[in-house]
Scaffold this motif. Sequence first.
Motif, PDB file in Angstrom:
ATOM      1  N   GLY A 114      53.136  47.323  30.085  1.00 59.64           N
ATOM      2  CA  GLY A 114      53.782  46.364  30.570  1.00 59.64           C
ATOM      3  C   GLY A 114      54.105  44.945  30.249  1.00 59.64           C
ATOM      4  N   PRO A 115      54.821  44.222  30.845  1.00 64.27           N
ATOM      5  CA  PRO A 115      55.114  42.893  30.574  1.00 64.27           C
ATOM      6  C   PRO A 115      53.932  41.885  30.351  1.00 64.27           C
ATOM      7  N   ALA A 116      54.188  41.106  29.364  1.00 63.69           N
ATOM      8  CA  ALA A 116      53.153  40.110  29.026  1.00 63.69           C
ATOM      9  C   ALA A 116      52.857  38.944  29.832  1.00 63.69           C
ATOM     10  N   TRP A 117      52.536  39.581  31.239  1.00 64.81           N
ATOM     11  CA  TRP A 117      52.227  38.207  32.157  1.00 64.81           C
ATOM     12  C   TRP A 117      50.797  38.795  32.949  1.00 64.81           C
ATOM     13  N   PRO A 118      49.913  37.763  33.322  1.00 60.31           N
ATOM     14  CA  PRO A 118      48.790  38.084  33.904  1.00 60.31           C
ATOM     15  C   PRO A 118      49.120  38.987  35.164  1.00 60.31           C
ATOM     16  N   GLY A 119      48.603  39.956  35.439  1.00 56.72           N
ATOM     17  CA  GLY A 119      48.966  40.941  36.599  1.00 56.72           C
ATOM     18  C   GLY A 119      49.596  42.052  36.126  1.00 56.72           C
ATOM     19  N   ALA A 120      50.101  42.231  34.601  1.00 53.57           N
ATOM     20  CA  ALA A 120      50.820  43.359  34.338  1.00 53.57           C
ATOM     21  C   ALA A 120      49.812  43.755  33.004  1.00 53.57           C
ATOM     22  N   LYS A 121      50.425  43.364  31.946  1.00 49.78           N
ATOM     23  CA  LYS A 121      49.713  43.642  30.432  1.00 49.78           C
ATOM     24  C   LYS A 121      48.203  43.379  30.701  1.00 49.78           C
ATOM     25  N   THR A 122      47.431  44.258  29.954  1.00 54.05           N
ATOM     26  CA  THR A 122      45.975  44.225  29.814  1.00 54.05           C
ATOM     27  C   THR A 122      45.167  44.956  31.239  1.00 54.05           C
ATOM     28  N   THR A 123      46.040  45.154  32.156  1.00 55.76           N
ATOM     29  CA  THR A 123      45.306  45.459  33.646  1.00 55.76           C
ATOM     30  C   THR A 123      45.936  46.948  33.777  1.00 55.76           C
ATOM     31  N   VAL A 124      45.125  47.530  34.656  1.00 58.85           N
ATOM     32  CA  VAL A 124      45.738  49.073  35.056  1.00 58.85           C
ATOM     33  C   VAL A 124      46.257  48.968  36.261  1.00 58.85           C
ATOM     34  N   PHE A 125      46.945  47.643  36.847  1.00 57.59           N
ATOM     35  CA  PHE A 125      47.870  47.849  37.967  1.00 57.59           C
ATOM     36  C   PHE A 125      49.065  48.252  37.689  1.00 57.59           C
ATOM     37  N   GLU A 126      49.837  48.787  38.544  1.00 53.45           N
ATOM     38  CA  GLU A 126      51.234  49.434  38.379  1.00 53.45           C
ATOM     39  C   GLU A 126      52.039  48.576  37.375  1.00 53.45           C
ATOM     40  N   PRO A 127      52.109  47.404  37.487  1.00 55.59           N
ATOM     41  CA  PRO A 127      53.134  46.609  36.367  1.00 55.59           C
ATOM     42  C   PRO A 127      52.335  46.644  35.028  1.00 55.59           C
ATOM     43  N   GLY A 169      47.026  26.700  43.446  1.00 50.56           N
ATOM     44  CA  GLY A 169      47.334  27.517  44.419  1.00 50.56           C
ATOM     45  C   GLY A 169      46.269  28.657  44.256  1.00 50.56           C
ATOM     46  N   SER A 170      45.837  29.659  45.111  1.00 51.11           N
ATOM     47  CA  SER A 170      44.967  30.580  45.240  1.00 51.11           C
ATOM     48  C   SER A 170      45.896  31.945  45.361  1.00 51.11           C
ATOM     49  N   LEU A 171      46.743  32.088  45.367  1.00 49.80           N
ATOM     50  CA  LEU A 171      47.585  33.228  45.722  1.00 49.80           C
ATOM     51  C   LEU A 171      48.609  33.329  44.343  1.00 49.80           C
ATOM     52  N   TYR A 172      48.347  34.218  43.446  1.00 51.32           N
ATOM     53  CA  TYR A 172      49.149  34.591  42.052  1.00 51.32           C
ATOM     54  C   TYR A 172      49.982  35.679  42.641  1.00 51.32           C
ATOM     55  N   GLY A 173      51.231  35.695  42.828  1.00 48.47           N
ATOM     56  CA  GLY A 173      51.976  36.670  43.338  1.00 48.47           C
ATOM     57  C   GLY A 173      51.586  36.720  44.809  1.00 48.47           C
ATOM     58  N   LYS A 174      50.931  37.932  44.965  1.00 47.14           N
ATOM     59  CA  LYS A 174      50.772  38.373  46.353  1.00 47.14           C
ATOM     60  C   LYS A 174      49.029  38.503  46.155  1.00 47.14           C
ATOM     61  N   ARG A 175      48.643  38.186  45.053  1.00 45.10           N
ATOM     62  CA  ARG A 175      47.106  38.497  44.877  1.00 45.10           C
ATOM     63  C   ARG A 175      46.159  37.592  44.794  1.00 45.10           C
ATOM     64  N   ARG A 176      44.918  37.601  45.516  1.00 47.17           N
ATOM     65  CA  ARG A 176      44.267  36.389  45.277  1.00 47.17           C
ATOM     66  C   ARG A 176      43.684  36.228  43.935  1.00 47.17           C
ATOM     67  N   LEU A 177      43.894  34.813  43.515  1.00 45.66           N
ATOM     68  CA  LEU A 177      43.216  34.635  42.058  1.00 45.66           C
ATOM     69  C   LEU A 177      41.566  35.123  42.051  1.00 45.66           C
ATOM     70  N   ALA A 178      40.681  34.971  43.168  1.00 42.71           N
ATOM     71  CA  ALA A 178      39.365  35.431  43.245  1.00 42.71           C
ATOM     72  C   ALA A 178      39.321  37.046  42.933  1.00 42.71           C
ATOM     73  N   GLU A 179      40.292  37.634  43.795  1.00 46.38           N
ATOM     74  CA  GLU A 179      40.341  38.990  43.635  1.00 46.38           C
ATOM     75  C   GLU A 179      40.564  39.628  42.182  1.00 46.38           C
ATOM     76  N   TYR A 180      41.741  38.855  41.498  1.00 39.70           N
ATOM     77  CA  TYR A 180      42.073  39.226  40.126  1.00 39.70           C
ATOM     78  C   TYR A 180      40.679  39.140  39.299  1.00 39.70           C
ATOM     79  N   THR A 181      40.077  38.032  39.558  1.00 38.66           N
ATOM     80  CA  THR A 181      38.788  37.562  38.627  1.00 38.66           C
ATOM     81  C   THR A 181      37.690  38.528  38.936  1.00 38.66           C
ATOM     82  N   TYR A 182      37.328  38.541  40.016  1.00 36.29           N
ATOM     83  CA  TYR A 182      36.154  39.576  40.438  1.00 36.29           C
ATOM     84  C   TYR A 182      36.288  40.742  41.099  1.00 36.29           C
ATOM     85  N   ARG A 183      35.747  41.713  40.398  1.00 33.84           N
ATOM     86  CA  ARG A 183      36.468  43.073  40.801  1.00 33.84           C
ATOM     87  C   ARG A 183      35.287  43.901  41.264  1.00 33.84           C
ATOM     88  N   PRO A 184      35.347  44.786  42.209  1.00 33.90           N
ATOM     89  CA  PRO A 184      34.339  45.730  42.439  1.00 33.90           C
ATOM     90  C   PRO A 184      34.372  46.896  41.392  1.00 33.90           C
TER      91      PRO A 184
END
Lengths: 492, 475
Positions: A265-278, A425-440
């Motif tokens: 997916g596109p070269a933005w945090p939240g897409a490329k390198t992640t396994v989220f839908e984008p 800010g703490s909200l990147y798109g709709k996602r919390r930065l903390a949740e993007y960084t620290y994952r279960p």
Amino acid sequence: MKSLITLAVSSFFLLPFSFAAAAPRNVILFIADDMGQNAGCYGDPNAKTPALDRLASEGTRFRFAFCTSASCSASRSVIMTGLQNHSTGHYGHSHAAHHFSTFSSVQSLPVILGRNGYRTARIGKYHLAPEEVYRFDFALPSNAWNPVGMANDAKAFIADKSKPFFLYFCTLTPHRSGGEIAGHPLKPNPFGNHVNYPEIKDVKYDEAKLTVPSYLPDSPACRAELAQFYQAISRTDAGLARLVEILKETGQYDNTVIMFGADNGPAWPGAKTTVFEPGMRLPLVVRSPDQAKRGVVSDAMVSWVDFTPTILDIAGVKEVMAPPLVRGEPEGGTEGKAAGKKKGLVKYQFHGRSFLPTLNGDKLPGWDLIYASHQFHEIQMYYPMRVIRTDRYKLILNIAHQLPYPFASDLYASATWQAFLNSGGSLYGKRRLAEYTYRPRYELYDLEKDPDELVNVADRAAYKKIFDDLAEKLKTYQQQTRDPWFSKYEYE
Amino acid sequence: MKAVVALLTLLTLHCGHSFAAKPNILFIAVDDLRPQLGCYGVTQVKSPHMDRLASQGMVFNRSYCMVPTCGASRASLMTSIRPSPRRFVTHLASAEKETPGIITLNTHLKQNGYYTISNGKVFHHPEDNAIGWSEPPWRPGSSTAPKKGGKKKAESKNKDEDGKKRGRPFAVSELADDEHADGQVALKTIADLRRLKDKGQPFFLAAGFFKPHLPFICPEKYWNLYPPETIKVPANDHPPKDAPAEAIHNSGELRAYSGVPKTGPLPGELARNLIRGYHACVSFVDAQVGRVLDELDRLDLAKNTIVILWGDHGWNLGEHTLWCKHCCFETSMRAPLIVRVPGLKGGLKTDALTEFIDIYPTLCELAGVPVPSHVQGRSFVPLLKNPSLPWKEQAIGRFGNGDTIRTDQFRFSEYTDKQRGPIARMLYDHRVDPGENVNISERPANAKIAASLTERLRAGKGKDNDLSKPARTQP
């Protein structure tokens, strides 16, 4: 049915040439770099992609197409081998210090096709190693930022009708680039648009009028970058248009299967390198001269491990006999040594399968599940993840969940991310930065209710049955595909 | 005969995509070799093996390097990109660093199905574009080198009498051929040929010999080919009449060796010893080349192997008071080029002007692989078939602040200061002055030709910004 009759007749008269009647089709695999379902035919409100839309109207558009690792080199290794990269040693980038490569016993698509009477060529981005495993007859030189120029540079190869061909056509667009947009105060990445390409008419996008995807922040910097991104997508589309034109000029259009996809997916945090839908849900448009229906929208779930088996199916290669795949190299490692002694050929197994049966859009059983497996992007970005995704649910296993989620250097430096950090800010798109960084360890999303993957329901009682079922399937898949990380179930 | 037909078929294809079996390429580089060989009509020089190659191939009488210093010349040849004031400047030039993203000849052939090997000095820096070699570039002294000898051994015997790091500029070596670096390059190349014969993959085997680069050290038998009394210093051991100061340098490369005066003319005996040593080293390298060619024949590979031999630039042996290279005279710019293509008529010579950037596209055409669009040279395959075709009207090169153009009749050079612009120039009429002994650029009668050559030189020379810049790749 008709071809069956032809075959029967010809085999009766011309036994040694029984396949002569069904000459294999040419195949062009067009892989864009860092592109999601960002096309008009996918309902993207911004993208102007007339050539891809046209291809979809004449072929099949897959709504549920997924890479297995949202990282250029790793994903391309999967496309070219039909194997998850945890089985081939190609755990991340091949270039520079990252230095990942594929085991030498792996049979790649161009090599198998070459053995089966195809002429093979690649043009543009390669990002694979070693050369010996991914050997094409020709590496056509070209500037991969200029897709129209690439198509022109491939014309001589396409025009040659001596044998069927396979052309692996990889643009560098719409990847981020170096350089800058002169005079732009927000310093967006130019996505290669800062260079003049004489063959291409620029399609500009108005930053103010763009619709910002929900995973990205609606900031001026992000809008500025999106405008560049979409311009690069239109340039990619112009390359596809020229390629189709050349196929028609050379009389090869109705003899060629075209597949359009992307590596991730596109070269933005939240897409490329992640396994989220984008990051992993990608465009796949296929046009075959042989398909019965056109303008099909398929809901079959397909994965990039399916490319190699599908193309081999088109080429009429029913099975591949090869020395067994071994991890490591013949001279090193215990497994390697044992392999050196193993003689004879075995039926080579892929992790994917041909999706040709789904081209007509019929609802077929068994096409409602895909797996993904990511290990690295850059070498400093160890973050192995496993995914099982059904038509409704996605379960993510973050194997190294104790680590903070690592950043790609170019995404971190992007104007979008820097503007976000500076905003505090703490909200990147709709996602919390903390949740993007620290994952279960496990993330489970109900995509029907939560398409943005924001609410992890892995621990919820209501989803226990689904969780257990998916987790078990994922574990079995890891075992079946000889995932080296499987052992962590046992010692941790 | 089959191979002949196959290759002729291959040569007639111009689209670049051939599906005939690809020919092998043996790519021989000789450091500092000036085009004074038997096959160039200089019979005093004993070069029987290169002469044999020439008798079966084509000698390019007027082929020119792009920059007369090894690193820059090689980087330009391997990229087919002209040097410019800031690109490919010194002996330390690097193709990878100075033209990032440009596919070099070895990489391009590797990517198109060739098994590529580098032995000895090919790029100046072994690590330059190493990704384009199928095996790590090999040099004598590396862990896989044959046990005995090697460059270090031969040259460490070279006594360092007055404390200079480089030792003396010449010496008779009592070691065997194989104990010298170039003997080892030959051995390794021969071993590779045996290995590659049955590989089932076409090869691009590059063998880069180190001699006759300074210091001139080789076994006595090669010195004995040149009795001292036969050695004469060149007749034009003085600067050209009316030449600008910019044209002449102090031969610093040689002065760094012990026993060589820091400035001024060399004592006659030293000059004659250097000339003798240089020629001895040419014959020594010739013998090593001969061993490789013999093995090619013995393995029956010659029938489908293209052989190309080139020296990276010319060399001065006292002409115009100059030693070494590093200048814009014919003696530095003109370099040997011999090409043998199976199936093509041998024993031919051409006087056509060719430039070393032409080698890359020529080998592409012969190998049937596409020519990258960045390439600035022009394939001389048509010349291989017809040596008297009308060809390039000029060959342009440069060194330091000098740019130089060679036409059929003239050599014209212009020196440019970064701030002040053009500061000096010179013009030689090769029809009457092949030794370039009288500069005629400032004679009023030549104003028109000087102006025209200035214009052609400025238009045709390499410029810092003449590469179309693709956006940088960041995968």
